[in-house]
Design a protein around this motif. Structure first.
Motif, PDB file in Angstrom:
ATOM      1  N   ALA A  38       0.697  -1.489   0.062  1.00  0.00           N
ATOM      2  CA  ALA A  38      -0.090   0.081   0.290  1.00  0.00           C
ATOM      3  C   ALA A  38       0.476   0.880   0.021  1.00  0.00           C
ATOM      4  O   ALA A  38       0.694   2.450  -0.681  1.00  0.00           O
ATOM      5  N   GLY A  39       1.927   0.965   0.766  1.00  0.00           N
ATOM      6  CA  GLY A  39       2.944   2.135   0.586  1.00  0.00           C
ATOM      7  C   GLY A  39       3.550   2.785  -0.554  1.00  0.00           C
ATOM      8  O   GLY A  39       3.444   3.716  -1.532  1.00  0.00           O
ATOM      9  N   ALA A  40       3.644   1.233  -1.039  1.00  0.00           N
ATOM     10  CA  ALA A  40       4.891   1.572  -2.603  1.00  0.00           C
ATOM     11  C   ALA A  40       3.205   2.100  -3.083  1.00  0.00           C
ATOM     12  O   ALA A  40       4.084   3.072  -4.702  1.00  0.00           O
ATOM     13  N   SER A  41       2.722   1.739  -3.087  1.00  0.00           N
ATOM     14  CA  SER A  41       1.187   2.331  -4.798  1.00  0.00           C
ATOM     15  C   SER A  41       1.339   2.854  -4.057  1.00  0.00           C
ATOM     16  O   SER A  41       0.685   4.140  -4.680  1.00  0.00           O
ATOM     17  N   ALA A  42       0.956   4.158  -3.147  1.00  0.00           N
ATOM     18  CA  ALA A  42       0.679   5.740  -2.545  1.00  0.00           C
ATOM     19  C   ALA A  42       1.615   6.847  -3.122  1.00  0.00           C
ATOM     20  O   ALA A  42       2.021   7.419  -3.938  1.00  0.00           O
ATOM     21  N   GLU A  43       3.225   5.822  -3.710  1.00  0.00           N
ATOM     22  CA  GLU A  43       4.134   6.712  -3.315  1.00  0.00           C
ATOM     23  C   GLU A  43       4.135   6.587  -4.646  1.00  0.00           C
ATOM     24  O   GLU A  43       4.473   7.758  -5.209  1.00  0.00           O
ATOM     25  N   ILE A  44       4.337   5.881  -5.653  1.00  0.00           N
ATOM     26  CA  ILE A  44       3.919   5.883  -7.138  1.00  0.00           C
ATOM     27  C   ILE A  44       3.057   6.800  -7.449  1.00  0.00           C
ATOM     28  O   ILE A  44       2.992   7.143  -8.987  1.00  0.00           O
ATOM     29  N   SER A  45       2.081   6.357  -7.078  1.00  0.00           N
ATOM     30  CA  SER A  45       0.525   8.002  -7.156  1.00  0.00           C
ATOM     31  C   SER A  45       1.223   9.327  -7.431  1.00  0.00           C
ATOM     32  O   SER A  45       0.328   9.313  -7.849  1.00  0.00           O
ATOM     33  N   ARG A  46       2.196   9.403  -6.650  1.00  0.00           N
ATOM     34  CA  ARG A  46       2.692  10.629  -6.215  1.00  0.00           C
ATOM     35  C   ARG A  46       2.807  11.098  -7.334  1.00  0.00           C
ATOM     36  O   ARG A  46       3.423  11.452  -8.355  1.00  0.00           O
TER      37      ARG A  46
END
Length: 82
Positions: A74-82
């Motif tokens: 979830a953290g990696a996915s949020a990081e990619i979305s930025r």
């Protein structure tokens, strides 16, 4: 409807199910008080695995690891979305 009697086979068949559901309700209440975040269906799966001789400590370790991995994803996915 069949008469309610301890010798009635229909009623005897339903007893384990009623006891299992009652046990699940109690475990779910404890889970909620302890804020485990586990749903009733997840607890039912875990209880079933324990009833089939899966080590409860091993199950707890797997649940913790899956949560860690889920949080990392979830953290990696949020990081990619930025």
């Amino acid at each position: 409807a069949p008469p309610r009697s301890p010798t009635n086979p229909v009623m005897e068949e339903q007893l384990p199910t009623r006891h299992a559901l009652a046990a699940l309700d109690v475990v779910y209440e404890m889970s909620t008080v302890l804020d485990t975040g586990l749903s009733k269906s997840e607890l039912a799966i875990l209880m079933g695995l324990c009833e089939n001789s899966v080590n409860p400590e091993a199950l707890a370790a797997v649940v913790k690891e899956l949560r860690r991995e889920g949080a990392a994803l979830a953290g990696a996915s949020a990081e990619i979305s930025r």
